[in-house]
Design a protein around this motif. Sequence first.
Motif, PDB file in Angstrom:
ATOM      1  N   PHE A 345      30.011 -26.150  22.162  1.00  0.00           N
ATOM      2  CA  PHE A 345      28.904 -25.765  21.286  1.00  0.00           C
ATOM      3  C   PHE A 345      28.551 -26.980  20.447  1.00  0.00           C
ATOM      4  O   PHE A 345      29.384 -27.467  19.689  1.00  0.00           O
ATOM      5  N   ASP A 346      27.359 -27.495  20.621  1.00  0.00           N
ATOM      6  CA  ASP A 346      27.050 -28.759  19.940  1.00  0.00           C
ATOM      7  C   ASP A 346      26.560 -28.524  18.509  1.00  0.00           C
ATOM      8  O   ASP A 346      26.321 -27.395  18.091  1.00  0.00           O
ATOM      9  N   GLY A 347      26.426 -29.602  17.766  1.00  0.00           N
ATOM     10  CA  GLY A 347      26.073 -29.499  16.360  1.00  0.00           C
ATOM     11  C   GLY A 347      24.655 -29.024  16.118  1.00  0.00           C
ATOM     12  O   GLY A 347      24.317 -28.565  15.028  1.00  0.00           O
ATOM     13  N   GLY A 348      23.809 -29.112  17.137  1.00  0.00           N
ATOM     14  CA  GLY A 348      22.413 -28.736  16.945  1.00  0.00           C
ATOM     15  C   GLY A 348      22.147 -27.276  17.218  1.00  0.00           C
ATOM     16  O   GLY A 348      21.044 -26.796  16.987  1.00  0.00           O
TER      17      GLY A 348
ATOM     18  N   PRO B  13      21.848 -19.757  21.480  1.00  0.00           N
ATOM     19  CA  PRO B  13      22.355 -21.069  21.922  1.00  0.00           C
ATOM     20  C   PRO B  13      22.279 -21.272  23.432  1.00  0.00           C
ATOM     21  O   PRO B  13      22.121 -22.402  23.896  1.00  0.00           O
ATOM     22  N   LEU B  16      18.509 -21.538  24.444  1.00  0.00           N
ATOM     23  CA  LEU B  16      18.035 -22.846  23.981  1.00  0.00           C
ATOM     24  C   LEU B  16      18.384 -23.928  25.006  1.00  0.00           C
ATOM     25  O   LEU B  16      17.550 -24.755  25.379  1.00  0.00           O
ATOM     26  N   SER B 225      12.751 -28.160  16.894  1.00  0.00           N
ATOM     27  CA  SER B 225      13.608 -28.186  15.689  1.00  0.00           C
ATOM     28  C   SER B 225      15.020 -28.628  16.055  1.00  0.00           C
ATOM     29  O   SER B 225      15.686 -29.291  15.265  1.00  0.00           O
ATOM     30  N   TYR B 226      15.460 -28.243  17.251  1.00  0.00           N
ATOM     31  CA  TYR B 226      16.802 -28.638  17.706  1.00  0.00           C
ATOM     32  C   TYR B 226      16.910 -30.169  17.778  1.00  0.00           C
ATOM     33  O   TYR B 226      17.843 -30.765  17.228  1.00  0.00           O
ATOM     34  N   SER B 227      15.941 -30.815  18.422  1.00  0.00           N
ATOM     35  CA  SER B 227      15.979 -32.277  18.516  1.00  0.00           C
ATOM     36  C   SER B 227      15.875 -32.911  17.133  1.00  0.00           C
ATOM     37  O   SER B 227      16.532 -33.910  16.846  1.00  0.00           O
ATOM     38  N   ARG B 229      16.854 -31.570  14.313  1.00  0.00           N
ATOM     39  CA  ARG B 229      18.154 -31.385  13.641  1.00  0.00           C
ATOM     40  C   ARG B 229      19.156 -32.435  14.099  1.00  0.00           C
ATOM     41  O   ARG B 229      19.839 -33.059  13.293  1.00  0.00           O
ATOM     42  N   LEU B 230      19.244 -32.620  15.439  1.00  0.00           N
ATOM     43  CA  LEU B 230      20.223 -33.590  15.959  1.00  0.00           C
ATOM     44  C   LEU B 230      19.896 -34.999  15.470  1.00  0.00           C
ATOM     45  O   LEU B 230      20.779 -35.767  15.102  1.00  0.00           O
ATOM     46  N   ASP B 318      21.483 -37.837  23.099  1.00  0.00           N
ATOM     47  CA  ASP B 318      21.879 -36.448  23.181  1.00  0.00           C
ATOM     48  C   ASP B 318      20.707 -35.497  22.960  1.00  0.00           C
ATOM     49  O   ASP B 318      20.566 -34.501  23.646  1.00  0.00           O
TER      50      ASP B 318
END
Lengths: 711, 548
Positions: A345-348, B13, B16, B225-227, B229-230, B318
Amino acid sequence: MPRVGIDVGGTFTDFVVLEQGRLRIHKLSTTPDDQSRAIVAGMQALGLPAAQIVHGMTVATNALLERKGARTALLTTAGFADVLAIGRQNRPSLYALHQERPPALVADGLRLEVSERVDSSGAVITPLDEAALDGLAESLRSARAESLAIVFLFSFLHPEHEARAAALLRELLPELPLSLSSEILPEYREYERTATTVINAYVQPLVARYLERLEGALAAQGGGVPHSLRILQSNGGAIGPAQAALHPARLVLSGPAGGVVGAFAVAQQAAEAAMSAMSAGARTTASAAPLNVLTFDMGGTSTDVALCPGAILTTAESTIGDLPLRLPVIDIHTVGAGGGSIAWFDGGGALRVGPQSAGADPGPVCYGRGGLQPTVTDANLVLGRLDPAAFLGGRGDVQLDGDAARRALAALGDALGYRGDHVAEQAALGVLRVADATMERALRRVSVERGFDPRSCTLIPFGGAGPLHVCSLANALGVPAVLAPPFPGVLSAWGMLVADVSTDASRSILRPAAELGGPTGDPTPLIEAAQELQGRVAAQLIERDGDRVTFDCGLDLRYRGQSYELTAPLPLPVDAAAVSAAIAAFHTLHEQRYGYHLEGEAEVEAVTLRVRGTLLGRARAALPEAAAGRAPATTRSAPPTRTIWFEGSGPAAGQPLPLESALHDRAQLQPGDALAGPALITQYDSTLLLPPGWIATVDRFANLHLQQASS
Amino acid sequence: MTQPLHDHVAADPITLELYRHRFSGVAEEMGVTLRRTAYSPNIKERLDFSCAIFDAAGNLLAQAAHIPAHLGAMPASVRTVLERMAVWAPGDVVIVNDPFAGGNHLPDITMVSPIFLQGERTPAFFAASRAHHADVGGMTPGSLPLSTEIFQEGVIIPPVRLYAGGVRNEELLALILRNVRTPDERRGDLAAQRAAHAIGERRLLELVATHGRDEVTAYAAHLLSYSERLTRAALAQWPAGSWTFEDLLELVDGEQLHLAPIRVTATLRHSEHGGVLGGEVTFDFSGSSPVTQSSLNAVIAITQSACYYVVRCLTGEDAPMNQGCLTPIHVLAPEGSIVNASAPAAVAGGNVETSQRITDVVLGALAQAMPSAAAAASQGTMNNLTIGGVREIDGRPTPFAYYETIGGGMGATAQGDGLSGVQVHMTNTLNTPIEALEMAYPLQVTQYALRHASGGDGLHRGGSGIVRSYLFLAPATVTMLSERRAVAPWGQQGGEPGAVGRNRLLRRDAVTGELREETLYGKFTRRVAAGDRLIVETPGGGGYGSPD
């Protein structure tokens, strides 16, 4: 004589024996220090004193990937020793400030030069400095070189300099194995030719020693009765050990090639059988449609997929490690995802699977060897899709620890925010969905690259894990037909058993095609080149008097200005009309592959002539018909059941749903049986999952044909 | 106004991650199709192209085969096209290459097409592709001349419809093709781009048909939003603060060398979003040279691309490449400067050379913030060499033109030595094999070797440059567009600089018959005779850490 296919993999050495219409399978742990030990032990266990063996091996592959080959030197034209080090000037990764290359196959100080130069017409502009070779021999000796590659510029036009240098060095260093670029790959593009020749030189001593040892051990095991031994090349053709030892660069993708050959052979045989069972009218319609096959070989750390649109495709543009290998290999696309891929489970906020793999050691959590992060295999186990009792026939050294796998997946489920009684199952379902998405992308990619729609293909799963995932992938891709071969775990070995004895050779031609064919062309240069290549191929294939060889020719053509070619079939005998036919075929191929052609608008260039020879008179091996005669399915007792978790639908979408599923032993199935999902079909080294809504029928060769009940 | 779905439905998750594969897969299949059907070697073999999908508002959703120079330029092109085109109809296809309308240089032609869902009147998505066409007209074959204004560089295409409602505008196509040297190839490459768009459209419509419009658009937004956030999380690992760095471009005016500064101040800020620490970065290029008379002017899209490239190198790959990766990166460049050129400046060299120096200054600024993650300067040039002339073939004078770029040294890092003899940063194209080159052109390569000891010394050494020597077999005009012939690639943390490059010409004196050697600036054009020689030595990379 019995025929045996032997595939040496990283973990297991697989044997498939075909003897008097009977098929036997055997599996042993690979002996990595000396692969021939497991082979000899297997032949003993199978009780085969003499057999026709075709062997797929990883000796060359491993030597390359682990950089354990010979201490190799390279001799080039003066001024060009660094061609190998520079490569094509591109860096391995686009977005990385620090990058490394694997260690070079030729160490600094072993890249030597000699004065000589040939120009682009093949004329000598600087003669070979023969006097310098004494000193070079001394350098090679003092540097303790164990193998030498000789690559001069334009040697594909003028091989004499390489040959002369080799002859002189042979006198001075009779023990040093030599690989000449004009023999290994007489084609233009100096970097690719150099790399391919160096690969050959690098693995040559090791492969030669191995084959010598294997032949000796097999002869001893056979008690004086000679085995006939052949090695599977990366192009899918088998070749004798003497030739294999001379040109080991042709062996580096031997194992994966066996899988595709086996898968295509099984599909072909099943299709032919189905055809002969049809009415004449239906047959005409069906035979018009080519047999398009997508192979899907899912293993522990990687997955190989290949598209076979009516035939097995080869490419001369593969790479091994970071080096180009310009010899024909079966066109296989590999993704770094398999049963051992780790879920995290990654941080994003996304659930990821891979690219890290637990590999064979420590392996998945359920192997109990210290793996802590859940893998795809753990997810399959938790969902009831692997039978711990039947895993590797229950006799492997692996005892599956279901509790450990469940704990790891429950922890992942907690991290994902799942609550309730089935956190582990829910997480496991998620892991499989994500893993399947990676596979789906790979299969789409190989199809689209060739201009094919996966929906026109038959999907053939093999490898330990392929049959577990195949139905959900077929669903995602819209593939209507799945064909599971009788023994998905050892299909590569079957491919070796059925492979033709064949090899190929090529030569750069590099002139306008109109000079060679059509009304004004003179095909003489092509005729001469074809004769030379046919002679070379025949010499490699013919083992005894009376052996006959059949040839296929291909001509790599391109429009002037292009830097890539397409291989068009060149009819035999080669004459002006044959060249014209190849040109016409090229325009058609170009249209089919790239969506347009430039007939009449652009000049066509002939780049490379290819000749493939196949030894005639060898009966093609076929899957025997499965034994019938046991009680019909209706009278047999109902199979046991077990709980398998699937994904719920409707309001319960995404929720784990337990279904009582039939547990079939594949060995007990017989032709004509029809099974309905949900079911698990287990066998010695592979497990097939039949989801709800799918049915499987058994044909007379024990293949399973899977389809959705509604279709 | 209704809230976008993703604001009140949390992203699952697993779904996504599935959408990461689905959207990337669509872009990837577009890329595979474009490469498969293209004619130009630039596209087919050198992979100088990108394919992408965008949402209705013009946000980048996924990009495949993203070469660094296209990172900022693809979104910029689509933005411009969306601004200029008020109304869309199904079957429309717009093309554009104008560097002042989101392009980066003229050979890159961008195609944008709308994707309509059934029963809807405005596009739900856009497909876009950008490909380097082998020739778009202008002063020299290959359309990368030593120009002084854009009009010399080829046909300029503002955003125009090549297809309107599915019908091709034959007159527009005829006008474009009449202005290029190899019209059949252009026709083929444009057809290839359109084929890629057809695949992209089909696959997106399949996604919507299978999963429903709401889910697809919601997860498109979730992925952004995921990208983001990372990327913000990765930027939060960087220290806050402000760092300035300056480096120089070598302009040649007549026979005079002028050095033009490029200057950047990188400012890193941390902030909290919903309890999560995030970072963002601003690159301010105030203090850089104004637009020059040369072709070394960069449009803003190139400057953005260089900044995005460096951040992606430092944050890793990533995060799926979409608008979210770009949102926390701000680029300020004064209008009319060499890093934000305005019409009608010449820009052919901005894309190939200035882009490399922009990368260097951004790296140099961030190195002060994160010495251990930084790299020394790489060769900082593409060593663009054009050789053209007329030679006899079968008694007929036949023109020829040859263009190549040459690799050099990569800068060393804290992790190890730099690679030798490679293309660096903004480019990664393949060389032309010597055996191919000599068969096609009246040239002979007499040496092709690593340039030993050209990498800067240090704890870790910079990579070596390359020596490539040419013997001319026929009279020709030689044009070189190269950098780092006067200002060396700098070392990092006490490492020595890499060796500067050298361009030497050996010409036979017409009177005495002797070979005379001349060392030239980074940019030159010379007539050469048969028997003359050119020796190009490319720069080494800088070293990292003190050599002692």
